[in-house]
Design an enzyme around this catalytic site. Structure first.
Site, PDB file in Angstrom:
ATOM      1  N   ASP A 101      -0.079  -9.272   0.702  1.00 12.98           N
ATOM      2  CA  ASP A 101      -0.722  -9.215   2.125  1.00 12.98           C
ATOM      3  C   ASP A 101      -0.269  -7.667   1.915  1.00 12.98           C
ATOM      4  OD1 ASP A 101      -2.594 -10.988   2.903  1.00 12.98           O
ATOM      5  OD2 ASP A 101      -1.034 -11.372   4.230  1.00 12.98           O
ATOM      6  N   GLU A 148     -12.671  -3.634   3.097  1.00 11.64           N
ATOM      7  CA  GLU A 148     -12.782  -4.778   1.973  1.00 11.64           C
ATOM      8  C   GLU A 148     -14.331  -5.380   2.531  1.00 11.64           C
ATOM      9  OE1 GLU A 148      -9.626  -6.767   0.033  1.00 11.64           O
ATOM     10  OE2 GLU A 148      -9.787  -7.746   1.463  1.00 11.64           O
ATOM     11  N   ASP A 164      -5.662  -5.277   5.430  1.00  6.66           N
ATOM     12  CA  ASP A 164      -6.202  -6.005   4.576  1.00  6.66           C
ATOM     13  C   ASP A 164      -5.958  -7.020   5.730  1.00  6.66           C
ATOM     14  OD1 ASP A 164      -5.690  -7.972   1.677  1.00  6.66           O
ATOM     15  OD2 ASP A 164      -4.661  -8.483   3.206  1.00  6.66           O
TER      16      ASP A 164
END
Length: 485
Positions: free
Chosen positions: A406, A323, A227
């Site tokens: 996170d 992502e 992340d």
């Protein structure tokens, strides 16, 4: 040009080395790059001249079959026309023999690619932003680059010099052992070389066909979710439950005071003015070079940090989950744009794609842009409807889990690897990149904006919005790629 296809077991890799040319060699480098720019501008003018001629003839009512023929922009056609014009054109006849033929081939090849991209974009055959008509490259703004594909291209045996056509032997700023050793061992073959001036230095990039064996990772059965963020550059959570945090170096923020002082010095000097034709003073050029050195140092530090991070991740885990971030959209957030650009989110994904696929043959899973990694509870799977950016702690209303925002997102990304696993997940599985869409019933990471809701309401009511009418008009005119340019 035909795309090079490497042999089985070989990959095409670039080896870049900084150069230390003397004054004569630097003048020759700039001459070759200027020749490439001149050839590019000649090709653009030669092709578009027929377009303007046809447009002028149409205004006189000349029939379509009698109009001037289109000039082709394929590389062989441009080379043939340029070889005929360089002897008679006063722009080239006096000095074209001073440079290698590869310099002119570089400019012609770039012009051919530019016209191909423009035609494909007009016919909706090219992805990405719309491409315009190729334009002339100005002398003061064009990037200095030249590519060599034939002639003497080698790395000298002393490990500190390279040899290029017409340029001769040039000393390198760093040892060339990483390429020289492969060439001497017979596991690498140099295909081409490109010289480029960037960040205040000259670089030589060698494209080589290299034999490479897949290196097994340290933990092939472990998946990691990454992340990315601004306060913390990366939070990595693996499938064993271990969480690692990588602090954001913030190289640009660390040098802002130095950059501010350097910019003040530049602003107090007599700089260039294109409106009045004023030329910069020597003191302005010296101060501007000092400011550029600070920018170059920041860029080098950022590149080094990202390479170290991605190399460590790709060499340890068998599956990496990242992502699909909309970095261009995130940069529109003015309070965070500077920090987002300094973090280099897009470069991290590019490096991971290259290193996981070619070096270790591991899996790279790309979560969909709308996958709610931060809003989903990593304990029970419940999804929150809203989670503002200023809320840094995730509190689940269903199971009562309290965790850092996170850390929660990284755990969800790591768990996502098991959902789309089609093989064993070990380093021996040479699978392609997997794109994971958002699960059924999950809310989006970012809520729809007001213009989108208005557009959906307009379509539901049967009305046609102004931007839709413009899109339909543009689609009708895309078939005329060459006549309506």
């Amino acid at each position: 040009m035909k795309k090079f296809q490497p042999q089985p077991g070989f990959v095409v890799q670039a080896f870049r080395f900084a150069l230390d040319p003397n004054a004569t060699q630097e003048a020759a480098l700039r001459s070759h790059c200027g020749a490439a720019r001149a050839a590019y501008n000649w090709a653009v003018g030669w092709v578009t001249a027929s377009w303007w001629q046809r447009r002028a003839e149409e205004t006189y009512g000349i029939p379509q079959e009698s109009l001037t023929k289109w000039r082709p922009w394929s590389l062989p056609s441009l080379r043939k026309a340029f070889n005929e014009a360089k002897h008679t054109d006063p722009r080239f006849s006096a000095w074209w023999e001073e440079n290698s033929k590869e310099a002119y081939s570089t400019g012609l090849a770039n012009a051919s690619s530019a016209f191909d991209n423009y035609a494909k974009s007009k016919n909706s055959k090219r992805k990405g932003a719309r491409m315009g008509v190729p334009r002339f490259k100005p002398k003061r703004k064009a990037r200095l680059a030249c590519r060599f594909t034939t002639g003497t291209i080698r790395v000298d045996t002393d490990g500190r010099h390279v040899t290029l056509p017409r340029l001769g032997t040039i000393r390198t700023h760093e040892p060339t052992a990483k390429l020289l050793g492969r060439v001497q061992a017979g596991t690498a073959r140099i295909l081409s070389a490109t010289v480029r001036h960037e960040r205040g230095r000259w670089f030589a990039s060698f494209q080589a066909e290299v034999k490479r064996d897949i290196v097994r990772v340290a933990r092939p059965d472990v998946a990691v979710g990454i992340d990315l963020g601004v306060k913390t550059l990366a939070v990595m959570a693996d499938s064993t439950g271990e969480i690692r945090t990588v602090a954001n170096p913030g190289h640009y923020d660390a040098t802002r005071a130095q950059l501010r002082r350097a910019s003040q010095i530049v602003s107090r000097r007599q700089g260039p003015d294109r409106r009045t034709g004023q030329k910069p003073s020597r003191r302005w050029e010296k101060a501007n070079a000092a400011r550029n050195r600070v920018h170059h140092r920041v860029a080098n530090l950022r590149e080094d940090a990202l390479h170290k991070l991605t190399t460590a991740v790709a060499a340890e885990y068998g599956t990496v989950v990242v992502e699909d971030l909309n970095v261009a959209g995130m940069l529109r957030n003015r309070p965070l744009a500077r920090r987002i650009a300094d973090a280099g989110f897009g470069e991290i994904r590019c490096l991971l794609t290259h290193k996981t696929g070619q070096r270790h043959a591991t899996r790279l899973v790309v979560a969909n842009r709308w996958y709610p990694s931060s809003k989903t509870c990593s304990g029970c799977g419940a999804v929150k409807a809203k989670l503002p950016l200023h809320v840094r702690t995730y509190e689940c209303d269903t199971c009562g889990l309290v965790i850092d925002r996170d850390d929660n997102a990284a755990r969800n990304l790591a768990a996502l690897a098991a959902a789309c696993m089609t093989g064993t997940g070990v380093a021996g599985d040479q699978d392609t990149t997997v794109v994971v869409s958002k699960p059924r019933g999950a809310d989006r990471e970012t809520r729809a904006t007001r213009p989108r809701r208005k557009a959906e309401a307009g379509r539901a009511g049967g009305a046609t919005l102004p931007h839709q009418r413009q899109t339909e008009t543009r689609d009708r005119t895309q078939a005329e790629a060459l006549t309506l340019w």
